[in-house]
Design a protein around this motif. Structure first.
Motif, PDB file in Angstrom:
ATOM      1  N   ASN A 115      11.053   3.443   0.282  1.00 52.28           N
ATOM      2  CA  ASN A 115      12.139   3.684   1.223  1.00 52.28           C
ATOM      3  C   ASN A 115      12.654   2.334   1.693  1.00 52.28           C
ATOM      4  O   ASN A 115      11.912   1.571   2.307  1.00 52.28           O
ATOM      5  CB  ASN A 115      11.641   4.523   2.398  1.00 52.28           C
ATOM      6  CG  ASN A 115      10.941   5.793   1.921  1.00 52.28           C
ATOM      7  OD1 ASN A 115      11.255   6.302   0.846  1.00 52.28           O
ATOM      8  ND2 ASN A 115      10.009   6.292   2.682  1.00 52.28           N
ATOM      9  N   ILE A 116      13.909   2.059   1.415  1.00 48.62           N
ATOM     10  CA  ILE A 116      14.442   0.716   1.600  1.00 48.62           C
ATOM     11  C   ILE A 116      15.688   0.752   2.476  1.00 48.62           C
ATOM     12  O   ILE A 116      16.610   1.540   2.236  1.00 48.62           O
ATOM     13  CB  ILE A 116      14.771   0.086   0.225  1.00 48.62           C
ATOM     14  CG1 ILE A 116      13.507   0.064  -0.644  1.00 48.62           C
ATOM     15  CG2 ILE A 116      15.360  -1.304   0.392  1.00 48.62           C
ATOM     16  CD1 ILE A 116      13.737  -0.318  -2.091  1.00 48.62           C
TER      17      ILE A 116
ATOM     18  N   GLY B   9       0.807  -1.207   0.000  1.00 48.68           N
ATOM     19  CA  GLY B   9       0.000   0.000   0.000  1.00 48.68           C
ATOM     20  C   GLY B   9       0.839   1.254   0.000  1.00 48.68           C
ATOM     21  O   GLY B   9       2.039   1.230  -0.266  1.00 48.68           O
ATOM     22  N   ILE B  10       0.157   2.340   0.327  1.00 53.50           N
ATOM     23  CA  ILE B  10       0.782   3.655   0.399  1.00 53.50           C
ATOM     24  C   ILE B  10       0.925   4.012   1.872  1.00 53.50           C
ATOM     25  O   ILE B  10      -0.044   3.968   2.627  1.00 53.50           O
ATOM     26  CB  ILE B  10      -0.063   4.723  -0.338  1.00 53.50           C
ATOM     27  CG1 ILE B  10      -0.374   4.279  -1.769  1.00 53.50           C
ATOM     28  CG2 ILE B  10       0.649   6.075  -0.313  1.00 53.50           C
ATOM     29  CD1 ILE B  10       0.840   4.012  -2.645  1.00 53.50           C
ATOM     30  N   TRP B  11       2.132   4.362   2.262  1.00 57.21           N
ATOM     31  CA  TRP B  11       2.473   4.580   3.664  1.00 57.21           C
ATOM     32  C   TRP B  11       3.099   5.952   3.817  1.00 57.21           C
ATOM     33  O   TRP B  11       3.978   6.327   3.053  1.00 57.21           O
ATOM     34  CB  TRP B  11       3.459   3.490   4.090  1.00 57.21           C
ATOM     35  CG  TRP B  11       3.688   3.328   5.548  1.00 57.21           C
ATOM     36  CD1 TRP B  11       4.875   3.488   6.202  1.00 57.21           C
ATOM     37  CD2 TRP B  11       2.738   2.942   6.530  1.00 57.21           C
ATOM     38  NE1 TRP B  11       4.714   3.216   7.533  1.00 57.21           N
ATOM     39  CE2 TRP B  11       3.401   2.875   7.762  1.00 57.21           C
ATOM     40  CE3 TRP B  11       1.368   2.647   6.490  1.00 57.21           C
ATOM     41  CZ2 TRP B  11       2.751   2.537   8.948  1.00 57.21           C
ATOM     42  CZ3 TRP B  11       0.732   2.298   7.664  1.00 57.21           C
ATOM     43  CH2 TRP B  11       1.416   2.244   8.872  1.00 57.21           C
ATOM     44  N   ASN B  12       2.650   6.713   4.799  1.00 57.29           N
ATOM     45  CA  ASN B  12       3.179   8.058   5.010  1.00 57.29           C
ATOM     46  C   ASN B  12       2.935   8.505   6.446  1.00 57.29           C
ATOM     47  O   ASN B  12       2.243   9.494   6.690  1.00 57.29           O
ATOM     48  CB  ASN B  12       2.545   9.035   4.015  1.00 57.29           C
ATOM     49  CG  ASN B  12       3.242  10.373   3.998  1.00 57.29           C
ATOM     50  OD1 ASN B  12       4.393  10.489   4.384  1.00 57.29           O
ATOM     51  ND2 ASN B  12       2.539  11.395   3.555  1.00 57.29           N
ATOM     52  N   PRO B  13       3.490   7.786   7.439  1.00 56.37           N
ATOM     53  CA  PRO B  13       3.290   8.195   8.823  1.00 56.37           C
ATOM     54  C   PRO B  13       4.125   9.430   9.165  1.00 56.37           C
ATOM     55  O   PRO B  13       4.972   9.859   8.375  1.00 56.37           O
ATOM     56  CB  PRO B  13       3.756   6.982   9.618  1.00 56.37           C
ATOM     57  CG  PRO B  13       4.814   6.382   8.765  1.00 56.37           C
ATOM     58  CD  PRO B  13       4.341   6.600   7.339  1.00 56.37           C
ATOM     59  N   GLU B  14       3.902   9.972  10.323  1.00 51.11           N
ATOM     60  CA  GLU B  14       4.678  11.109  10.811  1.00 51.11           C
ATOM     61  C   GLU B  14       6.165  10.786  10.687  1.00 51.11           C
ATOM     62  O   GLU B  14       6.615   9.699  11.049  1.00 51.11           O
ATOM     63  CB  GLU B  14       4.331  11.387  12.279  1.00 51.11           C
ATOM     64  CG  GLU B  14       5.056  12.560  12.878  1.00 51.11           C
ATOM     65  CD  GLU B  14       4.659  13.893  12.274  1.00 51.11           C
ATOM     66  OE1 GLU B  14       5.507  14.806  12.271  1.00 51.11           O
ATOM     67  OE2 GLU B  14       3.518  14.038  11.806  1.00 51.11           O
ATOM     68  N   GLY B  15       6.922  11.722  10.121  1.00 51.91           N
ATOM     69  CA  GLY B  15       8.360  11.565   9.973  1.00 51.91           C
ATOM     70  C   GLY B  15       8.797  11.022   8.623  1.00 51.91           C
ATOM     71  O   GLY B  15       9.978  11.048   8.317  1.00 51.91           O
ATOM     72  N   TRP B  16       7.850  10.519   7.819  1.00 52.33           N
ATOM     73  CA  TRP B  16       8.196  10.014   6.478  1.00 52.33           C
ATOM     74  C   TRP B  16       8.395  11.210   5.563  1.00 52.33           C
ATOM     75  O   TRP B  16       7.692  12.220   5.677  1.00 52.33           O
ATOM     76  CB  TRP B  16       7.059   9.151   5.953  1.00 52.33           C
ATOM     77  CG  TRP B  16       7.421   7.716   5.727  1.00 52.33           C
ATOM     78  CD1 TRP B  16       7.343   7.048   4.540  1.00 52.33           C
ATOM     79  CD2 TRP B  16       7.869   6.759   6.675  1.00 52.33           C
ATOM     80  NE1 TRP B  16       7.720   5.738   4.706  1.00 52.33           N
ATOM     81  CE2 TRP B  16       8.058   5.533   6.018  1.00 52.33           C
ATOM     82  CE3 TRP B  16       8.169   6.818   8.037  1.00 52.33           C
ATOM     83  CZ2 TRP B  16       8.512   4.392   6.654  1.00 52.33           C
ATOM     84  CZ3 TRP B  16       8.611   5.684   8.676  1.00 52.33           C
ATOM     85  CH2 TRP B  16       8.778   4.492   7.978  1.00 52.33           C
ATOM     86  N   PRO B  17       9.310  11.133   4.605  1.00 52.75           N
ATOM     87  CA  PRO B  17       9.549  12.289   3.742  1.00 52.75           C
ATOM     88  C   PRO B  17       8.389  12.584   2.787  1.00 52.75           C
ATOM     89  O   PRO B  17       8.158  13.744   2.432  1.00 52.75           O
ATOM     90  CB  PRO B  17      10.823  11.924   2.978  1.00 52.75           C
ATOM     91  CG  PRO B  17      10.935  10.443   3.075  1.00 52.75           C
ATOM     92  CD  PRO B  17      10.245  10.034   4.338  1.00 52.75           C
TER      93      PRO B  17
END
Length: 174
Positions: free
Chosen positions: A132-133, A83-91
């Motif tokens: 992001n890997i 999926g698409i992931w974008n929690p706090e702190g992700w660029p």
């Protein structure tokens, strides 16, 4: 009963759907497998793994997107998450994937990531995505490159430490 308002997406072999309570055991088992979940931020105890599962449910409600459960059409079993992931702190929003034990080597992560990326561009209106890997995760690097993503930079991820950011082609390029 679904836990989010996630749409149901399909490919030839997969159903990408909202997480349900019954998926928790498969996700928790993955997250607690330290060798398999190393590049995903695995956990050493069940309680933290359960919290991550519910965090994904909350992520859907907060952003309107998150990790789908990948269901194998042939068996009806959860085969992974994507999926698409974008929690706090992700660029910025990231397309991420995980395939559970027993479902590797079938191209499921590639198939799911292509479908999720198309959904993100066509339905969510996103214009760019990253993956992001963690350095050394060669399987994810190869998959990102197979999807057309290019290495852009290394950065300090507040949750994962050093991460390599791969940029996916934009919607106009697909």
């Amino acid at each position: 009963m679904t836990l989010t308002h996630a749409p149901t997406l399909e490919t030839d072999r997969l159903i990408l759907r909202s997480p349900v309570k019954a998926d928790a055991e498969a996700v928790i088992a993955f997250l607690m497998d330290t060798s398999r979940a190393k590049g995903f931020g695995g956990y050493t105890n069940r309680a933290d793994s359960w919290r991550w599962f519910t965090l994904n449910v909350g992520h859907w409600h907060w952003h309107g997107y998150g990790y789908f459960t990948i269901e194998d059409k042939a068996s009806g079993k959860p085969a992974g998450i994507c999926g698409i992931w974008n929690p706090e702190g992700w660029p910025e929003p990231e397309v991420g994937w995980v395939v559970f034990a027993g479902f590797e080597g079938k191209g499921y992560a590639f198939e799911a990531a292509q479908r999720v990326r198309r959904w993100a561009y066509e339905d969510l209106g996103l214009t760019t995505l990253t993956s992001n890997i963690v350095p050394g995760n060669t399987r994810s690097i190869r998959l990102a490159e197979r999807l057309g993503a290019k290495y852009e930079r290394t950065y300090d991820n507040p949750n994962m430490g050093e991460d390599m950011l791969y940029r996916h082609p934009g919607p106009e390029a697909l």
